[in-house]
Scaffold this motif. Structure first.
Motif, PDB file in Angstrom:
ATOM      1  N   ARG A  96     -26.897  11.716  47.192  1.00 22.85           N
ATOM      2  CA  ARG A  96     -26.920  13.089  47.686  1.00 22.85           C
ATOM      3  C   ARG A  96     -25.538  13.722  47.519  1.00 22.85           C
ATOM      4  O   ARG A  96     -25.424  14.889  47.141  1.00 22.85           O
ATOM      5  CB  ARG A  96     -27.353  13.122  49.144  1.00 22.85           C
ATOM      6  N   LEU A  97     -24.506  12.949  47.806  1.00 26.14           N
ATOM      7  CA  LEU A  97     -23.139  13.438  47.636  1.00 26.14           C
ATOM      8  C   LEU A  97     -22.872  13.780  46.172  1.00 26.14           C
ATOM      9  O   LEU A  97     -22.258  14.812  45.868  1.00 26.14           O
ATOM     10  CB  LEU A  97     -22.139  12.390  48.132  1.00 26.14           C
ATOM     11  N   PHE A  98     -23.338  12.933  45.274  1.00 28.49           N
ATOM     12  CA  PHE A  98     -23.139  13.159  43.839  1.00 28.49           C
ATOM     13  C   PHE A  98     -23.761  14.486  43.406  1.00 28.49           C
ATOM     14  O   PHE A  98     -23.134  15.294  42.713  1.00 28.49           O
ATOM     15  CB  PHE A  98     -23.761  12.003  43.052  1.00 28.49           C
ATOM     16  N   VAL A  99     -24.982  14.731  43.849  1.00 31.07           N
ATOM     17  CA  VAL A  99     -25.673  15.986  43.524  1.00 31.07           C
ATOM     18  C   VAL A  99     -24.912  17.178  44.092  1.00 31.07           C
ATOM     19  O   VAL A  99     -24.707  18.188  43.406  1.00 31.07           O
ATOM     20  CB  VAL A  99     -27.120  15.962  44.057  1.00 31.07           C
ATOM     21  N   LEU A 100     -24.471  17.053  45.335  1.00 35.06           N
ATOM     22  CA  LEU A 100     -23.764  18.163  45.977  1.00 35.06           C
ATOM     23  C   LEU A 100     -22.421  18.446  45.313  1.00 35.06           C
ATOM     24  O   LEU A 100     -22.015  19.607  45.177  1.00 35.06           O
ATOM     25  CB  LEU A 100     -23.568  17.866  47.466  1.00 35.06           C
ATOM     26  N   VAL A 101     -21.722  17.391  44.878  1.00 33.10           N
ATOM     27  CA  VAL A 101     -20.440  17.582  44.182  1.00 33.10           C
ATOM     28  C   VAL A 101     -20.660  18.293  42.852  1.00 33.10           C
ATOM     29  O   VAL A 101     -19.893  19.197  42.477  1.00 33.10           O
ATOM     30  CB  VAL A 101     -19.728  16.223  43.977  1.00 33.10           C
ATOM     31  N   VAL A 102     -21.707  17.908  42.136  1.00 35.34           N
ATOM     32  CA  VAL A 102     -22.015  18.577  40.865  1.00 35.34           C
ATOM     33  C   VAL A 102     -22.315  20.060  41.106  1.00 35.34           C
ATOM     34  O   VAL A 102     -21.825  20.938  40.381  1.00 35.34           O
ATOM     35  CB  VAL A 102     -23.195  17.887  40.156  1.00 35.34           C
ATOM     36  N   LEU A 103     -23.111  20.355  42.130  1.00 37.43           N
ATOM     37  CA  LEU A 103     -23.437  21.754  42.427  1.00 37.43           C
ATOM     38  C   LEU A 103     -22.206  22.527  42.886  1.00 37.43           C
ATOM     39  O   LEU A 103     -22.025  23.697  42.519  1.00 37.43           O
ATOM     40  CB  LEU A 103     -24.535  21.812  43.489  1.00 37.43           C
TER      41      LEU A 103
END
Length: 435
Positions: A96-103
């Motif tokens: 979830r953190l990975f997705v949020l960092v990309v966004l």
């Protein structure tokens, strides 16, 4: 023939010195020397110089102002505040953190240009990943995600990348007109990037992380006055960009106004060293852009860009989809070899010479932007931002070899480039059908 060889040789030598940068030489000096050589050997005439100001003048001023805005907000703690919020929203799930960092990287790139996303956000994310103790493999995944999304997220707005501004200025695209085409393409680019990154790094992330040791986002705020005012200034800037065309204002004028306001607020807040921020601004990009355009003009004067124009014309004879894919891929490959700024300048001159009309003109112009934005991720020399980003990482003990970068860049960039260009063709077709 001699002048053609000289024009190509000067471009190649200029790019080589920019990449090499002996003794930390600023990027502007090789371009200036290349421009002076072009004038000295006669590949470019002095009478061509006014054209340089017309093409790159406002674009580089706007870009420097946008970077100044991002530097002030970074010193105020805005980006660290956002990244710490994202780390908490991850809720202990690295994915979830990975997705949020990309966004977060995509939003940062769209609003503050790709350089801001790559050079400012990456060190902050590296620090947070270290606090969370996610390990070396996860750190590399987050680092590459930040660097990759900085460019693939820079499609949607003219302000998102220097090359966007140059193309928009060259072909008289206003902020809203550009966004109407490129925001949907940008969404596809970001989603495709997210899917590609997640697939590529699917085994790099641990199962959980603890948030208990993370700093509070409020602790990251250094200058409360500038931090709070920054959101209002950003909103007003977006309105100003949208109104610039109808009011006859340049993007550079609007961006400079925003930069001046934020610098004044920083002076009032007395928490940020304004002289240090001004010194850090990429002033050399102005002479780099102007110098490179003079060098590239030598290619036009001696028939090199005419070859690219002939190729674009041939692609235009095979329909909208082939035109978008073909022009975008050509510019992407040029960007990966000779850097995206000179590649963009070549594309501008080639499209102008090809003189397409209607939807084919729209496809060529916008595809050149997509190619110049995404193509640099194929190689380490594709953009100045990537070269500087690698230096920032090396200073933090994270070394990515050119071989590692090439293997990763080709795998990550190719599907995103193709999908984004196909989406561009679809958007133009739909808008043309609805007109």
């Amino acid at each position: 023939m001699l002048h053609t060889v000289l024009a190509v040789s000067i471009l190649a030598a200029t790019i080589a010195v920019v990449v090499w940068r002996p003794r930390g030489l600023g990027v502007g000096w090789p371009a200036v020397i290349g421009a002076l050589l072009s004038l000295a050997v006669g590949t470019v005439r002095v009478t061509d110089l006014p054209e340089v100001v017309g093409i790159v003048g406002d674009a580089t001023i706007a870009f420097v102002a946008i970077v100044l805005i991002s530097l002030v907000l970074d010193r105020a703690g805005t980006f660290a505040w956002a990244a710490l919020h994202v780390a908490r929203w991850g809720g202990g799930s690295p994915w979830r953190l990975f997705v949020l960092v990309v966004l977060l990287g995509a939003v940062t790139s769209a609003l503050f240009a790709n350089d801001g996303a790559a050079l400012i956000l990456t060190p902050i994310v590296v620090g947070i990943v270290a606090e969370l103790r996610l390990g070396a493999r996860a750190t590399l995944a987050f680092v590459m995600a930040c660097g990759f999304i900085a460019d693939t997220g820079s499609v949607p707005l003219t302000i998102s990348n220097l090359v966007n501004i140059i193309v928009a200025d060259a072909f008289d695209l206003d902020f809203l007109g550009y966004a109407a085409v490129m925001v949907p393409v940008g969404v596809v680019s970001v989603l495709a990037s997210l899917a590609t990154l997640a697939l590529y790094y699917r085994r790099a992330l641990p199962s959980r992380y603890e948030t208990g040791d993370l700093r509070s986002p409020a602790d990251a705020v250094v200058d409360p006055l500038t931090f709070r005012a920054g959101f209002a200034v950003l909103a007003l800037l977006l309105v100003g960009y949208a109104l610039a065309g109808p009011l006859g204002l340049s993007l550079g004028t609007v961006a400079c106004a925003g930069a001046v306001v934020l610098l004044a607020l920083a002076l009032l807040g007395r928490r940020i060293s304004v002289p240090a921020v001004v010194r850090e601004a990429p002033w050399q990009i102005i002479v780099f852009s102007a110098g490179m355009y003079v060098v590239v003009l030598g290619l036009r004067e001696h028939g090199v860009t005419a070859l690219v124009a002939d190729l674009f014309t041939w692609l235009g004879g095979h329909g909208l989809l082939v035109t978008a894919l073909g022009v975008g891929v050509v510019v992407a490959l040029l960007s990966s070899v000779i850097n995206n700024l000179p590649a963009t300048l070549v594309a501008v001159l080639a499209i102008d010479a090809a003189a397409p009309s209607g939807v084919l003109r729209e496809a060529m112009v916008h595809a050149s932007v997509v190619g110049a934005d995404l193509g640099p991720k194929l190689t380490p020399i594709g953009s100045l931002a990537t070269l500087l980003w690698l230096e920032v990482l090396a200073a933090k003990g994270i070394r990515i070899t050119w071989g590692q970068y090439l293997r990763t860049g080709i795998v990550l960039t190719t599907p995103v480039l193709v999908l984004s260009l196909a989406a561009l063709a679809g958007v133009i077709a739909l808008q043309g059908a609805g007109a």
